[in-house]
Design a protein around this motif. Sequence first.
Motif, PDB file in Angstrom:
ATOM      1  N   ARG A  48      47.404  65.219  15.524  1.00  0.00           N
ATOM      2  CA  ARG A  48      48.716  65.468  15.341  1.00  0.00           C
ATOM      3  C   ARG A  48      50.232  65.762  16.748  1.00  0.00           C
ATOM      4  NH1 ARG A  48      49.348  65.752  10.582  1.00  0.00           N
ATOM      5  NH2 ARG A  48      51.775  64.988  10.368  1.00  0.00           N
ATOM      6  N   LEU A  49      50.312  64.843  17.010  1.00  0.00           N
ATOM      7  CA  LEU A  49      50.948  64.680  18.367  1.00  0.00           C
ATOM      8  C   LEU A  49      52.923  65.329  17.996  1.00  0.00           C
ATOM      9  CD1 LEU A  49      49.623  60.876  19.678  1.00  0.00           C
ATOM     10  CD2 LEU A  49      49.122  63.895  19.938  1.00  0.00           C
ATOM     11  N   ALA A  50      53.087  66.239  17.260  1.00  0.00           N
ATOM     12  CA  ALA A  50      54.309  67.017  16.951  1.00  0.00           C
ATOM     13  C   ALA A  50      55.688  65.642  17.731  1.00  0.00           C
ATOM     14  CB  ALA A  50      54.579  68.004  17.852  1.00  0.00           C
ATOM     15  N   GLY A  51      55.838  64.574  17.292  1.00  0.00           N
ATOM     16  CA  GLY A  51      56.855  63.455  17.083  1.00  0.00           C
ATOM     17  C   GLY A  51      56.883  62.868  18.856  1.00  0.00           C
ATOM     18  N   ARG A  52      55.665  62.934  19.411  1.00  0.00           N
ATOM     19  CA  ARG A  52      56.087  62.531  21.270  1.00  0.00           C
ATOM     20  C   ARG A  52      55.820  61.220  20.999  1.00  0.00           C
ATOM     21  NH1 ARG A  52      51.288  67.103  22.373  1.00  0.00           N
ATOM     22  NH2 ARG A  52      52.542  68.193  23.383  1.00  0.00           N
ATOM     23  N   HIS A  53      55.962  60.254  21.830  1.00  0.00           N
ATOM     24  CA  HIS A  53      56.343  59.206  22.073  1.00  0.00           C
ATOM     25  C   HIS A  53      54.509  58.725  22.357  1.00  0.00           C
ATOM     26  CE1 HIS A  53      60.168  58.928  22.546  1.00  0.00           C
ATOM     27  NE2 HIS A  53      60.473  57.916  21.390  1.00  0.00           N
ATOM     28  N   ILE A  54      53.493  57.965  21.566  1.00  0.00           N
ATOM     29  CA  ILE A  54      52.751  57.152  22.326  1.00  0.00           C
ATOM     30  C   ILE A  54      52.984  55.559  23.208  1.00  0.00           C
ATOM     31  CG2 ILE A  54      50.198  56.481  22.024  1.00  0.00           C
ATOM     32  CD1 ILE A  54      50.220  57.861  18.996  1.00  0.00           C
ATOM     33  N   VAL A  55      52.851  55.129  24.252  1.00  0.00           N
ATOM     34  CA  VAL A  55      52.907  53.839  25.006  1.00  0.00           C
ATOM     35  C   VAL A  55      51.818  53.826  25.056  1.00  0.00           C
ATOM     36  CG1 VAL A  55      55.471  54.895  25.924  1.00  0.00           C
ATOM     37  CG2 VAL A  55      54.014  54.579  26.894  1.00  0.00           C
ATOM     38  N   PRO A  56      52.030  52.336  25.816  1.00  0.00           N
ATOM     39  CA  PRO A  56      50.526  51.685  26.217  1.00  0.00           C
ATOM     40  C   PRO A  56      50.215  51.833  27.836  1.00  0.00           C
ATOM     41  CG  PRO A  56      52.481  49.797  25.639  1.00  0.00           C
ATOM     42  CD  PRO A  56      52.368  51.533  25.440  1.00  0.00           C
ATOM     43  N   GLY A  57      48.981  51.827  28.491  1.00  0.00           N
ATOM     44  CA  GLY A  57      48.750  52.079  29.171  1.00  0.00           C
ATOM     45  C   GLY A  57      49.436  52.227  30.315  1.00  0.00           C
ATOM     46  N   PHE A  58      49.625  52.032  31.692  1.00  0.00           N
ATOM     47  CA  PHE A  58      50.323  51.428  32.505  1.00  0.00           C
ATOM     48  C   PHE A  58      49.305  50.368  33.544  1.00  0.00           C
ATOM     49  CE2 PHE A  58      52.628  55.752  32.721  1.00  0.00           C
ATOM     50  CZ  PHE A  58      54.052  55.098  31.413  1.00  0.00           C
ATOM     51  N   VAL A  59      50.022  49.588  33.756  1.00  0.00           N
ATOM     52  CA  VAL A  59      49.023  48.642  34.645  1.00  0.00           C
ATOM     53  C   VAL A  59      49.569  48.482  35.932  1.00  0.00           C
ATOM     54  CG1 VAL A  59      48.272  46.149  34.409  1.00  0.00           C
ATOM     55  CG2 VAL A  59      48.520  47.655  32.229  1.00  0.00           C
ATOM     56  N   ASP A  60      49.456  48.561  36.786  1.00  0.00           N
ATOM     57  CA  ASP A  60      49.877  48.649  38.256  1.00  0.00           C
ATOM     58  C   ASP A  60      48.685  48.108  38.781  1.00  0.00           C
ATOM     59  OD1 ASP A  60      51.083  49.162  40.515  1.00  0.00           O
ATOM     60  OD2 ASP A  60      50.485  51.268  40.562  1.00  0.00           O
ATOM     61  N   ILE A  61      49.876  46.340  39.352  1.00  0.00           N
ATOM     62  CA  ILE A  61      48.956  45.712  40.078  1.00  0.00           C
ATOM     63  C   ILE A  61      49.440  45.453  41.599  1.00  0.00           C
ATOM     64  CG2 ILE A  61      49.002  44.119  38.147  1.00  0.00           C
ATOM     65  CD1 ILE A  61      50.989  42.293  39.566  1.00  0.00           C
ATOM     66  N   HIS A  62      49.571  46.712  42.403  1.00  0.00           N
ATOM     67  CA  HIS A  62      50.015  46.905  43.601  1.00  0.00           C
ATOM     68  C   HIS A  62      49.918  47.755  44.110  1.00  0.00           C
ATOM     69  CE1 HIS A  62      52.373  45.179  47.567  1.00  0.00           C
ATOM     70  NE2 HIS A  62      51.436  46.694  47.025  1.00  0.00           N
ATOM     71  N   ASN A  63      48.908  48.732  44.561  1.00  0.00           N
ATOM     72  CA  ASN A  63      48.651  50.226  44.702  1.00  0.00           C
ATOM     73  C   ASN A  63      47.664  50.167  46.025  1.00  0.00           C
ATOM     74  OD1 ASN A  63      47.049  52.900  44.302  1.00  0.00           O
ATOM     75  ND2 ASN A  63      48.096  53.184  42.293  1.00  0.00           N
ATOM     76  N   LYS A  76      41.913  56.400  27.576  1.00  0.00           N
ATOM     77  CA  LYS A  76      41.039  54.913  27.956  1.00  0.00           C
ATOM     78  C   LYS A  76      40.056  54.922  27.139  1.00  0.00           C
ATOM     79  CE  LYS A  76      40.043  52.288  32.196  1.00  0.00           C
ATOM     80  NZ  LYS A  76      40.928  51.518  32.145  1.00  0.00           N
ATOM     81  N   GLN A  77      40.205  53.874  26.594  1.00  0.00           N
ATOM     82  CA  GLN A  77      39.622  52.649  25.103  1.00  0.00           C
ATOM     83  C   GLN A  77      38.883  54.091  24.819  1.00  0.00           C
ATOM     84  OE1 GLN A  77      36.458  51.418  28.383  1.00  0.00           O
ATOM     85  NE2 GLN A  77      37.774  49.168  28.715  1.00  0.00           N
ATOM     86  N   GLY A  78      39.668  54.591  24.414  1.00  0.00           N
ATOM     87  CA  GLY A  78      39.991  55.826  23.199  1.00  0.00           C
ATOM     88  C   GLY A  78      39.040  57.018  23.694  1.00  0.00           C
ATOM     89  N   THR A  79      39.437  57.226  24.690  1.00  0.00           N
ATOM     90  CA  THR A  79      38.329  58.513  25.311  1.00  0.00           C
ATOM     91  C   THR A  79      39.362  59.256  26.041  1.00  0.00           C
ATOM     92  OG1 THR A  79      36.308  57.854  25.500  1.00  0.00           O
ATOM     93  CG2 THR A  79      37.107  59.840  27.380  1.00  0.00           C
ATOM     94  N   TRP A  80      39.925  60.736  26.052  1.00  0.00           N
ATOM     95  CA  TRP A  80      40.863  60.981  26.717  1.00  0.00           C
ATOM     96  C   TRP A  80      40.393  61.777  27.494  1.00  0.00           C
ATOM     97  CZ3 TRP A  80      45.425  61.213  24.100  1.00  0.00           C
ATOM     98  CH2 TRP A  80      45.743  61.694  23.248  1.00  0.00           C
ATOM     99  N   VAL A  81      41.442  61.135  28.802  1.00  0.00           N
ATOM    100  CA  VAL A  81      41.052  61.477  30.385  1.00  0.00           C
ATOM    101  C   VAL A  81      42.030  62.751  30.835  1.00  0.00           C
ATOM    102  CG1 VAL A  81      41.716  60.493  32.864  1.00  0.00           C
ATOM    103  CG2 VAL A  81      40.783  58.697  31.324  1.00  0.00           C
ATOM    104  N   LYS A  82      42.974  62.510  30.133  1.00  0.00           N
ATOM    105  CA  LYS A  82      43.670  63.688  29.899  1.00  0.00           C
ATOM    106  C   LYS A  82      44.513  64.268  27.672  1.00  0.00           C
ATOM    107  CE  LYS A  82      48.689  65.866  31.943  1.00  0.00           C
ATOM    108  NZ  LYS A  82      49.602  65.649  32.565  1.00  0.00           N
ATOM    109  N   GLU A  83      43.788  65.301  27.513  1.00  0.00           N
ATOM    110  CA  GLU A  83      44.189  65.312  26.960  1.00  0.00           C
ATOM    111  C   GLU A  83      45.606  66.207  26.561  1.00  0.00           C
ATOM    112  OE1 GLU A  83      41.620  67.270  22.996  1.00  0.00           O
ATOM    113  OE2 GLU A  83      40.872  66.706  24.358  1.00  0.00           O
ATOM    114  N   PRO A  84      46.151  65.847  25.465  1.00  0.00           N
ATOM    115  CA  PRO A  84      47.503  66.523  25.081  1.00  0.00           C
ATOM    116  C   PRO A  84      47.494  67.870  24.018  1.00  0.00           C
ATOM    117  CG  PRO A  84      46.857  65.245  23.389  1.00  0.00           C
ATOM    118  CD  PRO A  84      46.131  64.370  24.295  1.00  0.00           C
ATOM    119  N   ILE A  85      48.407  69.016  24.793  1.00  0.00           N
ATOM    120  CA  ILE A  85      47.724  70.007  24.233  1.00  0.00           C
ATOM    121  C   ILE A  85      48.879  69.924  22.863  1.00  0.00           C
ATOM    122  CG2 ILE A  85      48.716  72.866  24.879  1.00  0.00           C
ATOM    123  CD1 ILE A  85      48.195  72.023  27.706  1.00  0.00           C
ATOM    124  N   ALA A  86      48.705  70.429  21.813  1.00  0.00           N
ATOM    125  CA  ALA A  86      49.809  70.550  20.382  1.00  0.00           C
ATOM    126  C   ALA A  86      50.371  71.347  21.131  1.00  0.00           C
ATOM    127  CB  ALA A  86      48.613  71.178  19.560  1.00  0.00           C
TER     128      ALA A  86
END
Length: 379
Positions: free
Chosen positions: A42-57, A369-379
């Motif tokens: 449960r994400l308590a109404g938070r937004h889920i957006v697609p992972g960002f794609v940075d082509i210049h870094n 990333k690909q179904g694995t939490w890199v940073k898990e949200p705190i409930a």
Amino acid sequence: MSITLADARIVTTDGVHEGWLTIEDGRITHIGHGTAPGNGYRLAGRHIVPGFVDIHNHGGAGGSFPTGDLEQARKAVGYHTAHGTTTLVASLVTGPARELTSAASALAELCEEGLLAGIHYEGPYISAARCGAHDPAQLRSPDPAELGDLVKAGRGHVRMLTIAPELPGALNAIAFLTGEGVIAALGHTDATLEQTLAGVDAGARVATHLYNAMAPLHHRDPGPIAALLQDERVTVELINDGVHVHPAMMRLAITAAGTSRTALITDAIAAAGMGDGRYVLGDMGVDVKNGVARLTEGGSIAGSTLTMDVAFRRTVQEVGLSISEAAVVASLTPARVLGQDGRIGSIAVGKDADLVVLNEDLTVAGVMKQGTWVKEPIA
């Protein structure tokens, strides 16, 4: 293993939907409205957006991609991933051919691991009049043999090369790159409108950080900016850090090009996440003060300390795009540039579960990333 993310506001290409989604084997398998069946995360109404794609870094967290140092590169990727960038292209800067090919060869290893999405040469074939933070002593016109070596060094992972179309041999170089499956990007250029359009006709398809390091708009001499904004074949990069481009000019570009031809980038350097101080970009000294990076000698802006989550947030709060529109310019359009929009860039069934969970204020709560939490949200 199946994961359900529930009680969320899911941002898709057709709007924001209150509901849930499920993930299996790293891919999105279902998107539902309302209450999720069974027990979900449960994400308590938070937004889920697609992972960002940075082509210049160019780097972050003290790590710089142009060094070719893999430990530094991993550190930079980890830092940007924690800020929501799940797909990242490593950018190099102008330098001697041996340094460029060495760095590209090293970074190709991280591409093969799946840590990087490719390599971008920013230069060395750029205009001395618009070189910005590139070493003017290393600028040159395209040499076919050298260009071939640069592409070969990346072992199939060179995705883009920035070039000024007015240079001798540039149009042939653009045609060569296109034939090799490498995106030719026009930038660091003093080209006229006609020279810019000739570059696009030769195969160029991206504008490297539009506005910055190119001849400015003028009503009697429109130059490259007008050409790149108007040509439907071109995707324009924009650095939305509040320093490189004024919000009004961001709005102008997005109005002209549309979200489908606008890609947010960071142009971040090693200083991102590190605070003020002295840094190096390629062979050039850089001073960062109040988060703004400038060359030690001459004071030109030298990349940024930006992360994609900040660029996304500014695009909503300062530029005025909706969250769905911001997701397009931060994720889907750059994914399309890379030819990966069938797999990443938007939230849809069958796509990779590269996701960013955002708090109400659009700060990052979690990254997957690909179904694995890199940073898990705190409930």
